[in-house]
Design an enzyme around this catalytic site. Structure first.
Site, PDB file in Angstrom:
ATOM      1  N   GLU A   1      17.567  37.477  36.524  1.00  0.00           N
ATOM      2  CA  GLU A   1      18.704  38.429  36.078  1.00  0.00           C
ATOM      3  C   GLU A   1      18.739  38.104  34.472  1.00  0.00           C
ATOM      4  OE1 GLU A   1      21.045  40.922  38.992  1.00  0.00           O
ATOM      5  OE2 GLU A   1      21.687  38.909  38.435  1.00  0.00           O
TER       6      GLU A   1
ATOM      7  N   GLU B   1      61.330  32.758  39.384  1.00  0.00           N
ATOM      8  CA  GLU B   1      62.428  33.931  38.998  1.00  0.00           C
ATOM      9  C   GLU B   1      63.239  33.317  37.732  1.00  0.00           C
ATOM     10  OE1 GLU B   1      64.628  36.586  42.247  1.00  0.00           O
ATOM     11  OE2 GLU B   1      65.476  34.718  41.738  1.00  0.00           O
TER      12      GLU B   1
END
Lengths: 107, 577
Positions: free
Chosen positions: B77, B318
């Protein structure tokens, strides 16, 4: 090493009409033998006197397989006249072979 | 074509195991139990952009660099130069490896428009090329990427199929471990040209999906003849170090366990946990609604770990590390000192920064590097924003697995959204963890208090009592709730009850005093009365005395008067006497 067959009458002058052909084969396998004889026959019929044919045994020169992008064998490369064309197979389909070599039937 | 894997896990046979070749790809060797079958072709198939080329290339590169197994990469490819460029970002230097004869990249160009087929042919050219490449560097590994492209260049399917079959047999004879990649076909086939029919030893399926705008790559071992393998879909990702497949852990549950204990950093909590704390290498879940002090518990734990000269890794999803450090100072937990001496490491990232897998791999890498004794993840609930509950769960399972294997104690905090006691909470991890602490808001009497109890703690005696959980300036403490005649009391109600009892005592004391004083007063009153009466009596006596004196006086005076009168009348009387 190279099994080279010069079948030319006037060598090396790069004539528009001179066909430069390289046929890659794998030893003496049936496909290879057939390809050689089929090609020679067509050349003798249609290109007599104006072609150069080089027959290369890839088994002998494995490196060439990579440099020439060889996958399927036998393979014929028409180097000249342009454009370059690649033909694979045992050259048994004469119509396709002629079309591939850009030879019209009446030449 | 069916999945087959042995169910008899326990029985051990003495047959030799299938020889395996490690791929060197993180995680893949764990799933396959050691790698792909040695000396046989393996098929990797998947859609466009799923990472087939990269995975197979990494197999070659790792082989060349880590296992001293040179490899040939046959690219159908991408051109060799493109390929080399594409993987430079991953730190693979293909050019150098080629110069060192450890690797060979051969780009196969095949274009139907340039080729005329004039009869019978075969693919001997490919065999010669590949054979030469293998022999020239003594390759042990081979990749054909994507061999199906031959079908685009050549038309004679009959020849191609026969030749491919021959190719795979030939590869086996050569004894090279090969990977053949194939593009996913439509319908039920795994590859467009049905390559899976030829490669029957090991088939790996790759997949690339986008869910909620977050892309996830997945891998599945479709089959592995003669070997036990993981059958799940495993997420994998491509990062700067190549491919990493999760789990990074093995399939079995045969981990070492420790009986060593680690303190939670809260003495009162340790007391609830059999007086010793958590198990080393165990997992702890702290869940509760917002503002119940989960982070404080986590920080206390981190503090304790560092205090014992161990290392702690804190994943903050947080709050930022600076925020946590500042906030914890307010309860006398100084984390900065441990950051300074390198025993505490914060790693903060927004959950949405990348997909779950990437988080997991990032965590995995940091853990591998930092080698902590304890890991804190605060909170895990935020990860749900980027994955479904089941995904988060499977991620956490893997993480817990991995940490357990490394004997790292882990503490998760989890936010439970509804204030109703939600036993089936927290991403379902509650069943995975060894200890589960629940911090609950208890609203009562117009105020909010925190109650903590241990939902479970495997393998140790633990208190079943609800404790009141108090955050003070000096840290966290657990207080026994007040158990009185009016039931369980907490917070100010508990305090009030305590005060009330105190008041009672004071009042009782007061009452006793009052009575004493009353008596005293009464006595004094009576005494005063007595004095009064006395004086009354005295004055009455005086009066009476006065009268009698007066009478005496009057009598005396009148006697005198009479004498005088008598004298005046003549003095007879005196002589007459």
């Amino acid at each position: 090493m190279t099994e080279k067959q010069q079948v030319t009458e006037e060598s090396n002058s790069i004539n528009e009409d001179v066909y430069q052909l390289r046929l890659f084969v794998t030893g003496a396998t049936p496909n290879s033998s057939r390809a050689i004889s089929n090609l020679k026959q067509v050349c003798e019929t249609h290109l007599k006197g104006r072609y150069e044919l080089e027959i290369i045994d890839v088994y002998q020169q494995p490196l060439i397989a990579e440099s020439e992008q060889i996958i399927a064998l036998p393979m014929l490369i028409k180097k000249l006249p342009f454009p370059e064309r690649r033909l694979i197979g045992d050259m048994s389909n004469t119509d396709k072979l002629l079309r591939g070599l850009s030879i019209t039937a009446n030449t | 074509m069916t999945n087959h894997h042995h169910k008899n896990k326990k029985t051990k046979f003495n047959y030799p195991q299938i020889p395996k070749t490690p791929t060197g790809i993180t995680g893949l060797d764990e799933i396959t139990g050691g790698g792909i079958p040695t000396g046989r072709p393996t098929l990797i198939c998947g859609g466009a952009g799923c990472g087939k080329t990269l995975m197979s290339l990494e197999f070659i590169v790792r082989g060349a660099t880590e296992f001293n197994e040179p490899g040939v990469f046959m690219a159908f490819e991408e051109k060799a130069a493109e390929l080399a460029m594409n993987v430079t970002s991953l730190g693979f230097d293909l050019v150098k490896l080629q110069e060192e004869k450890k690797l060979k990249v051969d780009y196969v160009h095949i274009d139907r428009s340039e080729i005329e087929e004039t009869g019978e042919y075969d693919l001997e050219g490919l065999f010669i090329r590949l054979g030469y490449a293998i022999d020239s560097i003594g390759a042990k590994r081979v990749v054909l990427d994507t061999v199906e492209n031959l079908f685009l260049g050549l038309t004679n399917q009959g020849i191609l199929r026969a030749e491919l079959r021959r190719l795979f047999t030939w590869l086996k004879e050569k004894g090279v471990t090969a990977i053949i990649t194939g593009e996913r076909g439509e319908g039920n086939t795994f590859t467009r040209q049905g390559l899976e029919e030829y490669v029957s030893d090991c088939v790996i399926l790759l997949d690339h999906r986008v869910i909620n705008q977050i892309s996830t790559r997945r891998l599945r071992i479709l089959k592995y003849r003669g070997s036990l393998h993981g059958t799940n879909e495993y997420p994998f990702l491509i990062d700067e170090d190549g491919i990493a497949v999760l789990p990074v852990t093995s399939l079995n549950l045969e981990k070492d366990v420790s009986t060593e204990r680690v303190s939670s950093g809260i003495p009162a909590l340790d007391k609830m946990l059999d007086n010793k704390g958590f198990f080393k290498g165990g997992s702890v879940l702290v869940s509760g609604s917002a503002g119940t002090g989960k982070t404080s518990i986590a920080a206390c734990f981190a503090n304790e770990i560092c205090k014992q000269q161990k290392r702690c890794l804190y994943f903050a999803f947080e709050e930022s590390p600076k925020q946590i450090i500042r906030n914890m100072k307010s309860i006398s937990v100084n984390l900065q000192q441990y950051i300074d001496n390198d025993s505490l490491l914060f790693h903060a990232s927004r959950p949405t920064l990348h997909g779950l897998e990437q988080h997991l791999v990032a965590m995995y890498k940091i853990i591998k590097n930092f080698k902590p004794d304890a890991v804190i993840i605060d909170p895990i609930t935020n990860l749900v924003t980027i994955g479904t509950v089941s995904e988060v769960k499977s991620m956490l399972i893997r993480l817990i697995d991995f940490l357990q294997e490394e004997q790292i104690t882990v503490m998760f905090t989890a936010l439970s959204l509804n204030s109703v006691v939600n036993e089936q909470t927290d991403e379902g991890v509650s069943s995975l963890v060894d200890s589960w602490l629940l911090v609950r808001d208890i609203e009562f009497n117009g105020e909010r208090n925190r109650g903590m109890y241990i939902m479970k703690s495997r393998g140790m005696r633990h208190s079943n009592q609800v404790r009141e959980f108090i955050i003070t300036d000096d840290g966290i403490d657990l207080v026994d709730v007040y158990l009185g005649p009016e039931g369980v009391l907490i917070g100010s109600a508990r305090e009030a009850q305590r005060l009330q009892e105190k008041t009672g005592e004071v009042l009782r004391g007061n009452a006793v005093n009052m009575k004493d004083r009353e008596i005293d007063r009464k006595r004094k009153m009576l005494e005063a009365k007595i004095a009064n009466l006395q004086s009354e009596f005295e004055s009455a006596e005086d009066e009476l005395n006065k009268i009698s004196v007066e009478e005496e006086l009057i009598k005396k005076v009148s006697e005198n008067n009479r004498d005088a009168l008598t004298k005046l009348r003549g003095g007879d009387k005196a002589s007459s006497k």
